[in-house]
Scaffold this motif. Structure first.
Motif, PDB file in Angstrom:
ATOM      1  N   GLY A 129      -2.057 168.031 -89.261  1.00  0.00           N
ATOM      2  CA  GLY A 129      -1.381 166.828 -89.719  1.00  0.00           C
ATOM      3  C   GLY A 129      -1.978 166.270 -90.984  1.00  0.00           C
ATOM      4  N   GLY A 130      -1.178 165.520 -91.700  1.00  0.00           N
ATOM      5  CA  GLY A 130      -1.642 164.868 -92.916  1.00  0.00           C
ATOM      6  C   GLY A 130      -2.241 163.509 -92.623  1.00  0.00           C
ATOM      7  N   LEU A 131      -2.661 162.844 -93.678  1.00  0.00           N
ATOM      8  CA  LEU A 131      -3.340 161.560 -93.517  1.00  0.00           C
ATOM      9  C   LEU A 131      -2.468 160.547 -92.786  1.00  0.00           C
ATOM     10  N   ARG A 132      -1.211 160.474 -93.130  1.00  0.00           N
ATOM     11  CA  ARG A 132      -0.353 159.467 -92.502  1.00  0.00           C
ATOM     12  C   ARG A 132      -0.159 159.756 -91.014  1.00  0.00           C
ATOM     13  N   GLU A 133      -0.014 161.015 -90.650  1.00  0.00           N
ATOM     14  CA  GLU A 133       0.116 161.368 -89.236  1.00  0.00           C
ATOM     15  C   GLU A 133      -1.171 161.071 -88.475  1.00  0.00           C
ATOM     16  N   LYS A 134      -2.304 161.424 -89.067  1.00  0.00           N
ATOM     17  CA  LYS A 134      -3.589 161.142 -88.424  1.00  0.00           C
ATOM     18  C   LYS A 134      -3.809 159.632 -88.289  1.00  0.00           C
ATOM     19  N   LEU A 135      -3.385 158.884 -89.299  1.00  0.00           N
ATOM     20  CA  LEU A 135      -3.512 157.433 -89.226  1.00  0.00           C
ATOM     21  C   LEU A 135      -2.689 156.874 -88.067  1.00  0.00           C
ATOM     22  N   GLY A 136      -1.490 157.415 -87.884  1.00  0.00           N
ATOM     23  CA  GLY A 136      -0.666 156.971 -86.762  1.00  0.00           C
ATOM     24  C   GLY A 136      -1.380 157.158 -85.436  1.00  0.00           C
ATOM     25  N   ALA A 137      -2.065 158.279 -85.272  1.00  0.00           N
ATOM     26  CA  ALA A 137      -2.809 158.531 -84.043  1.00  0.00           C
ATOM     27  C   ALA A 137      -3.983 157.563 -83.908  1.00  0.00           C
ATOM     28  N   THR A 138      -4.664 157.289 -85.024  1.00  0.00           N
ATOM     29  CA  THR A 138      -5.778 156.325 -85.003  1.00  0.00           C
ATOM     30  C   THR A 138      -5.297 154.946 -84.590  1.00  0.00           C
ATOM     31  N   LEU A 139      -4.203 154.489 -85.174  1.00  0.00           N
ATOM     32  CA  LEU A 139      -3.691 153.154 -84.869  1.00  0.00           C
ATOM     33  C   LEU A 139      -3.210 153.069 -83.423  1.00  0.00           C
ATOM     34  N   GLN A 167       0.070 145.940 -92.023  1.00  0.00           N
ATOM     35  CA  GLN A 167      -0.111 147.390 -92.199  1.00  0.00           C
ATOM     36  C   GLN A 167      -0.343 148.088 -90.864  1.00  0.00           C
ATOM     37  N   TYR A 168      -1.048 147.427 -89.960  1.00  0.00           N
ATOM     38  CA  TYR A 168      -1.361 148.033 -88.669  1.00  0.00           C
ATOM     39  C   TYR A 168      -0.111 148.292 -87.833  1.00  0.00           C
ATOM     40  N   VAL A 169       0.924 147.492 -88.024  1.00  0.00           N
ATOM     41  CA  VAL A 169       2.118 147.644 -87.190  1.00  0.00           C
ATOM     42  C   VAL A 169       3.233 148.414 -87.902  1.00  0.00           C
ATOM     43  N   THR A 170       3.041 148.739 -89.168  1.00  0.00           N
ATOM     44  CA  THR A 170       4.045 149.515 -89.915  1.00  0.00           C
ATOM     45  C   THR A 170       3.514 150.886 -90.328  1.00  0.00           C
ATOM     46  N   GLY A 171       2.360 151.286 -89.801  1.00  0.00           N
ATOM     47  CA  GLY A 171       1.791 152.564 -90.215  1.00  0.00           C
ATOM     48  C   GLY A 171       1.399 152.612 -91.672  1.00  0.00           C
ATOM     49  N   TYR A 172       1.010 151.419 -92.209  1.00  0.00           N
ATOM     50  CA  TYR A 172       0.581 151.318 -93.612  1.00  0.00           C
ATOM     51  C   TYR A 172       1.716 151.678 -94.572  1.00  0.00           C
ATOM     52  N   ALA A 173       2.916 151.206 -94.250  1.00  0.00           N
ATOM     53  CA  ALA A 173       4.079 151.526 -95.088  1.00  0.00           C
ATOM     54  C   ALA A 173       3.877 151.064 -96.525  1.00  0.00           C
TER      55      ALA A 173
END
Length: 287
Positions: free
Chosen positions: A99-109, A164-170
């Protein structure tokens, strides 16, 4: 997965890059402001980086340890919003697996829990940002009763960092990365790219820091003036002329003590994400 040293270097570089542009109303290398100077922010970044990027640390632990180290170094709140935004990005970059950064971030959040909230609350109370008042529900001075994601969702309507936490850093991955790419395509150097990035955030959202300290009307007033200045900057390619315009507006905002600090926090996070996107192995730039 990126090692801690790489993430730490990317974080410090993002903080330094943010200071290299004359962002109206903020501290930068061209002008001090609000009782602080650029050196305070550089020292803060260097103090926070090892904790923000600690291998195996939870998001909450990264936040608290980074703020504790910052406070010990500079004795003031220079980077709370920056740390709240960048800790999940650092954690995501250090996650193993595909996964890329955005996908990994989703898992972190998605994995944020009450321990993360408790440590983040302690960090916020320690930093004591301007405009922080008491809350009848989920006060940061009391033990957390919900996970950090839930706490941020409650704050999101009034705080762009929490949003940002609730929008996946959109804002970071869309407006932020699009603005960076567009600036580079027109031939802007690093500081000019940073100025355009800051203006993109400041001209589209009422700044949360100003709203907390002076009220929503003041934040909307500054956003409107930012939009006017951003429109003028779009017609300027020569850096000296652009910086002269930005510095003129900078003096106006500092005279009335309006500091669009949340817009600066978003700028650092977007620059940090841009660096992480470029160094994550086997992942295309679109994350």
């Amino acid at each position: 997965m990126v090692d801690a040293a790489q993430v730490g270097r990317a974080f410090v570089a993002a903080c330094e890059a943010e200071l290299a542009a004359p962002k109206p109303g903020n501290v930068h290398i061209y002008a001090d402001g609000h009782g602080m100077e650029a050196r305070h922010f550089i020292d803060s970044a260097q103090a926070a980086a090892p904790h923000l990027c600690a291998e195996g640390a939870s998001v909450g632990r990264r936040i608290f340890a980074a703020i504790e180290a910052t406070w010990a170094r500079v004795h003031c709140n220079t980077n709370l919003g920056i740390i709240l935004l960048c800790a999940p990005l650092a954690h995501a970059a250090q996650r193993s697996g595909p996964g890329g950064l955005r996908e990994k971030l989703g898992a972190t959040l998605a994995a944020l829990d009450r321990d993360d909230a408790d440590l983040a609350f302690r960090a916020i109370a320690l930093a004591s940002p301007a405009g922080l008042g008491a809350s009848a529900e989920h006060d940061v001075r009391a033990p957390a009763m919900v996970g950090l994601g839930e706490a941020m969702a409650l704050a999101a309507p009034r705080d762009r960092v929490a949003h940002q936490y609730v929008t996946g850093y959109a804002d970071i991955f869309e407006l932020g990365q699009e603005t960076i790419a567009r600036a580079r395509a027109r031939g802007d150097d690093g500081p000019m790219t940073t100025l355009r990035l800051f203006m993109a955030f400041a001209s589209r959202f009422p700044d949360s820091h100003i709203a907390r300290k002076f009220g929503v009307d003041a934040a909307r007033f500054v956003m409107e003036r930012m939009a006017e200045t951003a429109s003028r900057l779009e017609t300027i390619d020569e850096r000296d002329a652009a910086f002269a315009l930005a510095l003129e507006f900078d003096r106006v905002l500092k005279k009335i003590e309006y500091n669009p600090g949340t817009s600066a926090d978003l700028t650092v996070a977007a620059l940090f994400a841009d660096s992480l996107l470029s160094i994550l192995p086997n992942v295309h730039k679109n994350g």
